[in-house]
Design a protein around this motif. Structure first.
Motif, PDB file in Angstrom:
ATOM      1  N   ASN A 185       2.247   1.697  -3.449  1.00  0.00           N
ATOM      2  CA  ASN A 185       1.078   2.072  -4.259  1.00  0.00           C
ATOM      3  C   ASN A 185       0.894   3.570  -4.180  1.00  0.00           C
ATOM      4  O   ASN A 185       0.957   4.331  -5.279  1.00  0.00           O
ATOM      5  CB  ASN A 185      -0.185   1.417  -3.847  1.00  0.00           C
ATOM      6  N   ILE A 186       1.150   4.183  -2.825  1.00  0.00           N
ATOM      7  CA  ILE A 186       0.974   5.831  -2.840  1.00  0.00           C
ATOM      8  C   ILE A 186       2.250   6.138  -3.333  1.00  0.00           C
ATOM      9  O   ILE A 186       2.076   7.312  -4.001  1.00  0.00           O
ATOM     10  CB  ILE A 186       0.849   5.897  -1.196  1.00  0.00           C
ATOM     11  N   VAL A 222      -2.003  -2.025 -11.044  1.00  0.00           N
ATOM     12  CA  VAL A 222      -1.944  -2.398  -9.604  1.00  0.00           C
ATOM     13  C   VAL A 222      -0.538  -3.111  -9.225  1.00  0.00           C
ATOM     14  O   VAL A 222      -0.235  -3.904 -10.264  1.00  0.00           O
ATOM     15  CB  VAL A 222      -3.211  -3.703  -9.181  1.00  0.00           C
ATOM     16  N   GLU A 242       0.842  -1.339  -0.028  1.00  0.00           N
ATOM     17  CA  GLU A 242       0.062   0.055   0.051  1.00  0.00           C
ATOM     18  C   GLU A 242       0.835   1.424   0.082  1.00  0.00           C
ATOM     19  O   GLU A 242       0.677   2.221  -0.658  1.00  0.00           O
ATOM     20  CB  GLU A 242      -0.976  -0.009   1.223  1.00  0.00           C
ATOM     21  N   LEU A 267      -1.712   3.737 -14.195  1.00  0.00           N
ATOM     22  CA  LEU A 267      -0.983   3.081 -13.296  1.00  0.00           C
ATOM     23  C   LEU A 267      -1.716   1.701 -13.378  1.00  0.00           C
ATOM     24  O   LEU A 267      -3.024   1.628 -13.470  1.00  0.00           O
ATOM     25  CB  LEU A 267      -0.945   3.575 -12.246  1.00  0.00           C
ATOM     26  N   GLY A 324       2.134   6.405  -7.099  1.00  0.00           N
ATOM     27  CA  GLY A 324       1.157   7.290  -7.495  1.00  0.00           C
ATOM     28  C   GLY A 324       1.885   8.640  -7.622  1.00  0.00           C
ATOM     29  O   GLY A 324       1.494   9.697  -8.296  1.00  0.00           O
ATOM     30  N   LYS A 325       2.545   8.931  -6.512  1.00  0.00           N
ATOM     31  CA  LYS A 325       3.462  10.343  -6.418  1.00  0.00           C
ATOM     32  C   LYS A 325       4.290  10.326  -7.560  1.00  0.00           C
ATOM     33  O   LYS A 325       4.663  11.415  -8.242  1.00  0.00           O
ATOM     34  CB  LYS A 325       4.058  10.279  -5.150  1.00  0.00           C
TER      35      LYS A 325
END
Lengths: 123, 219
Positions: free
Chosen positions: B25-26, B47, B22, B45, B29-30
């Motif tokens: 994942n964050i 998974v 997780e 993106l 994203g950044k």
């Protein structure tokens, strides 16, 4: 008063984080789904007051699920909670009809404010 | 995944792996947002998948991910903090040309004075620098760490077996693999990020993951 909250996210940890940001003494009922399709089906079944929706998910992504939910219920309050912080992603969700877009990780303050705003909507 | 951890390796539980996934994942994203800002196009993106293997098993892992005869490009960057190690961003051959064409289509880049080889290396270096910096930096930030970086280095290798520097093929080192696909404006560019780190850093990471989740344990 928001009563039923649906959390749609493929990550159980992410759902746990979000749920922990919501005060336990507010009497919310939580429902959880692990992908966009499951979220859509659960939405139709329980008609939650607020739905938190991730974007990047298997089976059905969050954008499609958001669109489908709004097709089913134009008054649905869907708050997108996402790691995808690109401006285009955020504006796309808002254009489709998301109530709010919150970036991950969630904070108690951002979730409290979002739920307070949702509670003020005429229903 | 056939890699086995040795008995003295610090293991990561399934729950810790989920937390790390997780956080990654964050972080990705950044990284995607930073990259989208530079190339002015939308980055879709996938998974991310996460795995941990011993570094000595990395060449086998790379072989399973890319064709044995296919050249790969790697951007390597070291980072130092409480969490320290080396980050490797792996692209299949041809990704650099896709990236150049994307940069070129933005209309802001001028490549006339550059030789293609230099341009490809510089593009890989720039993209790698942005993705590794944003990704490792965000992980560090979420885990309340601060990291510094070495300048990025590009390795172009015909054989995945030779892609990992020999000095890193140490059985005591662990690789955290983050596999994701960046889709740039209808063009898929497969990217594989892995972080090579010591057992000491893995121990720190386990503790940091625990502390990260503690803030979410009681409402």
């Amino acid at each position: 008063m928001v009563k039923k909250i649906l959390l749609v996210d493929d990550s159980p940890i992410s759902r746990r984080m979000l749920k922990s940001c919501i005060a336990k003494d507010m009497g919310y009922q939580f429902y959880e789904a692990g992908d966009g399709l499951e979220g859509l089906n659960l939405y139709k079944e329980i008609r939650p007051d607020v739905t938190f929706m991730d974007l990047t998910m298997p089976v059905m992504d969050g954008v499609t699920s958001l669109q489908e939910i709004l097709n089913f219920d134009n008054d649905a309050v869907v708050i997108v909670s996402t790691a995808d912080v690109q401006i285009k992603s955020i504006t796309n969700c808002l254009d489709i009809g998301a109530f709010l877009v919150l970036k991950k990780p969630p904070t108690r303050e951002s979730i409290f404010n979002a739920l307070s705003m949702a509670a003020e909507l005429p229903r | 995944m056939t890699a086995q951890m040795t008995s003295d390796a610090i293991s990561i539980s399934d729950e810790e792996k989920e937390i790390l996934q997780e956080i990654m994942n964050i972080a990705f994203g950044k990284a995607a947002a930073d990259l989208a800002e530079v190339i002015s196009i939308f980055v879709r993106l996938s998974v991310p998948e996460i795995a941990m293997v011993q570094v000595i098993d990395l060449p086998a892992y790379l072989r399973s991910e890319v064709s044995c005869c296919e050249p790969i490009s790697i951007i390597e960057q070291n980072f130092w903090g409480e969490f320290k190690g080396s980050a490797f961003l792996v692209f299949k051959s041809g990704a650099e040309k896709e990236l150049i064409s994307l940069l070129d289509s933005g209309g802001e880049a001028s490549f006339e004075s550059e030789s293609l080889e230099i341009l490809e290396r510089e593009t890989l270096m720039e993209v790698g620098n942005i993705l590794i910096g944003a990704c490792v930096g965000k992980v560090a930030e979420l885990l309340k760490d601060v990291v510094t970086y070495s300048p990025p280095r590009v390795i172009i290798e015909d054989n995945p077996d030779h892609a990992i520097p020999e000095s890193l093929l140490d059985p005591s080192l662990t690789a955290i693999i983050l596999k994701t696909v960046f889709c740039f404006h209808e063009r898929d560019v497969n990217g594989l990020l892995f972080l090579v780190t010591s057992q000491e850093s893995v121990a720190w990471l386990k503790n940091a993951l625990f502390e990260f989740m503690e803030q979410y344990e009681c409402a």
